[in-house]
Write a protein that holds these residues in place. Structure first.
Motif, PDB file in Angstrom:
ATOM      1  N   PRO A 175       0.827  -1.212   0.000  1.00 47.19           N
ATOM      2  CA  PRO A 175       0.000   0.000   0.000  1.00 47.19           C
ATOM      3  C   PRO A 175       0.863   1.265   0.000  1.00 47.19           C
ATOM      4  N   GLY A 176       0.553   2.216  -0.883  1.00 45.64           N
ATOM      5  CA  GLY A 176       1.287   3.476  -0.942  1.00 45.64           C
ATOM      6  C   GLY A 176       2.492   3.466  -1.861  1.00 45.64           C
ATOM      7  N   ALA A 177       2.914   2.288  -2.343  1.00 49.91           N
ATOM      8  CA  ALA A 177       4.098   2.233  -3.221  1.00 49.91           C
ATOM      9  C   ALA A 177       3.712   2.610  -4.645  1.00 49.91           C
ATOM     10  N   GLU A 178       4.670   3.216  -5.355  1.00 43.06           N
ATOM     11  CA  GLU A 178       4.471   3.705  -6.720  1.00 43.06           C
ATOM     12  C   GLU A 178       4.020   2.585  -7.676  1.00 43.06           C
ATOM     13  N   SER A 179       3.176   2.931  -8.653  1.00 42.37           N
ATOM     14  CA  SER A 179       2.699   1.944  -9.633  1.00 42.37           C
ATOM     15  C   SER A 179       3.850   1.432 -10.487  1.00 42.37           C
ATOM     16  N   HIS A 180       3.821   0.161 -10.746  1.00 37.48           N
ATOM     17  CA  HIS A 180       4.888  -0.480 -11.511  1.00 37.48           C
ATOM     18  C   HIS A 180       4.258  -1.638 -12.287  1.00 37.48           C
ATOM     19  N   ALA A 181       4.614  -1.770 -13.578  1.00 32.40           N
ATOM     20  CA  ALA A 181       3.956  -2.776 -14.424  1.00 32.40           C
ATOM     21  C   ALA A 181       4.095  -4.195 -13.867  1.00 32.40           C
ATOM     22  N   GLY A 182       5.254  -4.529 -13.311  1.00 30.91           N
ATOM     23  CA  GLY A 182       5.443  -5.879 -12.772  1.00 30.91           C
ATOM     24  C   GLY A 182       4.438  -6.171 -11.667  1.00 30.91           C
ATOM     25  N   GLN A 183       4.228  -5.166 -10.802  1.00 31.65           N
ATOM     26  CA  GLN A 183       3.278  -5.348  -9.702  1.00 31.65           C
ATOM     27  C   GLN A 183       1.836  -5.357 -10.223  1.00 31.65           C
ATOM     28  N   ILE A 184       1.595  -4.645 -11.315  1.00 29.70           N
ATOM     29  CA  ILE A 184       0.243  -4.645 -11.889  1.00 29.70           C
ATOM     30  C   ILE A 184      -0.094  -6.042 -12.411  1.00 29.70           C
ATOM     31  N   PHE A 185       0.876  -6.675 -13.065  1.00 29.49           N
ATOM     32  CA  PHE A 185       0.654  -8.051 -13.529  1.00 29.49           C
ATOM     33  C   PHE A 185       0.261  -8.941 -12.347  1.00 29.49           C
ATOM     34  N   THR A 186       0.989  -8.841 -11.232  1.00 26.36           N
ATOM     35  CA  THR A 186       0.704  -9.747 -10.119  1.00 26.36           C
ATOM     36  C   THR A 186      -0.652  -9.426  -9.480  1.00 26.36           C
ATOM     37  N   CYS A 187      -0.953  -8.135  -9.319  1.00 25.77           N
ATOM     38  CA  CYS A 187      -2.224  -7.765  -8.655  1.00 25.77           C
ATOM     39  C   CYS A 187      -3.426  -8.108  -9.526  1.00 25.77           C
ATOM     40  N   ILE A 188      -3.340  -7.823 -10.827  1.00 28.69           N
ATOM     41  CA  ILE A 188      -4.457  -8.138 -11.726  1.00 28.69           C
ATOM     42  C   ILE A 188      -4.580  -9.663 -11.853  1.00 28.69           C
ATOM     43  N   GLY A 189      -3.444 -10.364 -11.802  1.00 27.47           N
ATOM     44  CA  GLY A 189      -3.476 -11.831 -11.833  1.00 27.47           C
ATOM     45  C   GLY A 189      -4.241 -12.396 -10.637  1.00 27.47           C
ATOM     46  N   VAL A 190      -3.997 -11.830  -9.451  1.00 25.87           N
ATOM     47  CA  VAL A 190      -4.721 -12.291  -8.249  1.00 25.87           C
ATOM     48  C   VAL A 190      -6.217 -12.031  -8.408  1.00 25.87           C
ATOM     49  N   LEU A 191      -6.565 -10.819  -8.867  1.00 22.95           N
ATOM     50  CA  LEU A 191      -7.995 -10.491  -9.034  1.00 22.95           C
ATOM     51  C   LEU A 191      -8.631 -11.403 -10.089  1.00 22.95           C
ATOM     52  N   LEU A 239      -3.122  -6.141 -19.666  1.00 21.23           N
ATOM     53  CA  LEU A 239      -4.008  -5.601 -20.714  1.00 21.23           C
ATOM     54  C   LEU A 239      -4.892  -6.718 -21.270  1.00 21.23           C
ATOM     55  N   ALA A 240      -4.296  -7.914 -21.444  1.00 25.99           N
ATOM     56  CA  ALA A 240      -5.091  -9.046 -21.946  1.00 25.99           C
ATOM     57  C   ALA A 240      -6.159  -9.429 -20.920  1.00 25.99           C
ATOM     58  N   MET A 241      -5.785  -9.430 -19.628  1.00 25.49           N
ATOM     59  CA  MET A 241      -6.752  -9.846 -18.595  1.00 25.49           C
ATOM     60  C   MET A 241      -7.932  -8.889 -18.496  1.00 25.49           C
ATOM     61  N   ILE A 242      -7.702  -7.584 -18.778  1.00 30.95           N
ATOM     62  CA  ILE A 242      -8.814  -6.618 -18.695  1.00 30.95           C
ATOM     63  C   ILE A 242      -9.380  -6.315 -20.082  1.00 30.95           C
ATOM     64  N   ASP A 243      -9.024  -7.171 -21.062  1.00 30.60           N
ATOM     65  CA  ASP A 243      -9.618  -7.022 -22.395  1.00 30.60           C
ATOM     66  C   ASP A 243      -9.255  -5.724 -23.095  1.00 30.60           C
ATOM     67  N   ARG A 244      -8.013  -5.255 -22.927  1.00 31.21           N
ATOM     68  CA  ARG A 244      -7.597  -3.994 -23.554  1.00 31.21           C
ATOM     69  C   ARG A 244      -6.309  -4.189 -24.374  1.00 31.21           C
ATOM     70  N   LEU A 245      -6.080  -5.417 -24.849  1.00 27.38           N
ATOM     71  CA  LEU A 245      -4.864  -5.719 -25.604  1.00 27.38           C
ATOM     72  C   LEU A 245      -4.749  -4.852 -26.862  1.00 27.38           C
ATOM     73  N   GLY A 246      -5.903  -4.501 -27.421  1.00 28.17           N
ATOM     74  CA  GLY A 246      -5.914  -3.702 -28.648  1.00 28.17           C
ATOM     75  C   GLY A 246      -5.486  -2.261 -28.430  1.00 28.17           C
ATOM     76  N   TRP A 247      -5.221  -1.864 -27.170  1.00 29.79           N
ATOM     77  CA  TRP A 247      -4.875  -0.470 -26.897  1.00 29.79           C
ATOM     78  C   TRP A 247      -3.409  -0.149 -27.153  1.00 29.79           C
ATOM     79  N   ILE A 248      -2.605  -1.142 -27.517  1.00 27.93           N
ATOM     80  CA  ILE A 248      -1.225  -0.823 -27.894  1.00 27.93           C
ATOM     81  C   ILE A 248      -0.998  -1.224 -29.365  1.00 27.93           C
ATOM     82  N   ASP A 249       0.093  -0.713 -29.939  1.00 23.35           N
ATOM     83  CA  ASP A 249       0.433  -1.015 -31.325  1.00 23.35           C
ATOM     84  C   ASP A 249       1.173  -2.357 -31.356  1.00 23.35           C
ATOM     85  N   ALA A 250       0.436  -3.409 -31.729  1.00 24.28           N
ATOM     86  CA  ALA A 250       0.982  -4.764 -31.677  1.00 24.28           C
ATOM     87  C   ALA A 250       2.134  -4.954 -32.661  1.00 24.28           C
ATOM     88  N   ASN A 251       2.011  -4.405 -33.858  1.00 27.42           N
ATOM     89  CA  ASN A 251       3.079  -4.585 -34.845  1.00 27.42           C
ATOM     90  C   ASN A 251       4.368  -3.910 -34.398  1.00 27.42           C
TER      91      ASN A 251
END
Ligand SMILES: [Zn+2]
Length: 319
Positions: A175-191, A239-251
């Motif tokens: 709690p209170g720590a800065e957002s970081h993509a690695g931690q987002i993967f783990t938190c969204i994975g738990v949810l 992004l895949a878990m929240i259905d937003r994979l299309g929001w980045i440039d895949a190519n």
């Protein structure tokens, strides 16, 4: 054809298999604390390349067994203390090798469940008690694969995870720590494992994650940081878990990852011209798999294992 459009499957295969033969080098000893995780990264990459039998199965399982302690937990290498992260890697390796039946999965699950703090819902990594959202993910990953989430207080961990969310939509390691993509993967994975993704605002999080893409196609893990191939997994999978994979440039991202391949010895580096390693090789390939790259098996965004492995393990332990 340039390496920027081709995945060098055979090079990566020989690169990963050769890692196992470097046992007498200094490099091998310096990375000993990463052994079990290295094996997981290598096997996951091989499985997605369709070469899951490239490493000798019996030796692999014997190595995993040599890392296990009497309490059920696993250390990084023989003689190393047990830790929740290495226990998670061991379960994933055994799932990949279809060898969980050869181990006492109840004992493994009890070791992991006992690391939950029954007041906060956080998990300690080991008996010393340090906590990190990665540990909660590792627990949820392995206990759900083994059909034993009932051993822990799931709602308590879910509320702990939510307490790690920041106003920008991201998550930190506590709690209170800065957002970081690695931690987002783990938190969204738990949810995702808990079936609670409806508790977050997907658009706010999707914005933060998609802003990680830089003009060269690569992704960074936090604002103002350099792009790095491993974020192809830490950013893409949530992004895949929240259905937003299309929001980045895949190519653009696929081109960036392919440009980080070593065309001589194989393997993928963190960024072009750097030295390849098994960690970035794994997450470059898992990232390409999420992008639907041709010729790769489908990776499961939540478990970071091939989808067929997750399905097979669930069929066995979640009756
Ligand atoms: Zn990296």
């Amino acid at each position: 054809m340039s390496t920027e459009s081709t995945l060098l499957v055979d090079k990566h295969l020989s690169y990963i298999v050769s890692l196992d033969t470097k046992k007498d080098t200094l490099e091998y000893w310096l990375t000993e604390h990463l052994r079990l995780s290295g094996l997981y990264w290598g096997l996951t990459a091989l499985a997605l390349l369709g070469r899951q039998n490239a490493l000798p199965r019996d030796e692999t399982i014997a190595f995993v067994r040599s890392c296990q302690h009497k309490n059920g937990g696993f250390g990084a290498a023989p003689g190393h203390d047990a830790h929740i992260l290495n226990t998670g890697y061991a379960v994933q390796i055994l799932a990949l090798q279809d060898a969980l039946d050869e181990f006492d999965t109840e004992l493994i699950a009890k070791y992991v469940a006992a690391l939950q703090n029954r007041e906060t819902g956080a998990f300690a990594g080991d008996e010393w008690g340090e906590t990190d959202t990665r540990f909660i993910y590792s627990a949820f990953n392995c206990l759900s694969l083994l059909g034993r989430l009932s051993l822990i207080d799931v709602p308590l961990s879910v509320s702990y995870i939510l307490s790690c969310q920041n106003y920008d939509g991201g998550f930190g390691l506590c709690p209170g720590a800065e957002s970081h993509a690695g931690q987002i993967f783990t938190c969204i994975g738990v949810l995702a494992i808990a079936g609670k993704l409806d508790l977050i605002d997907r658009d706010v999080l999707g914005d933060w994650l998609s802003e990680r893409q830089l003009p060269n196609g690569g992704l960074n893990g936090r604002p103002e940081k350099l792009e790095d191939v491993c974020y192809s997994w830490w950013v893409l999978s949530p992004l895949a878990m929240i259905d937003r994979l299309g929001w980045i440039d895949a190519n653009g991202l696929a081109r960036f990852i392919l440009g980080c391949q070593d065309p001589e010895v194989g393997g993928i580096a963190d960024r072009p011209e750097d030295r390849a390693d098994v960690f970035h090789t794994c997450f470059g390939i898992t990232g390409l798999s999420l992008l639907g790259f041709k010729g790769l098996k489908e990776v499961d965004a939540v478990y970071c294992l091939p989808k067929d492995v997750v399905k097979r393990t669930f069929a066995r332990y979640n009756k």
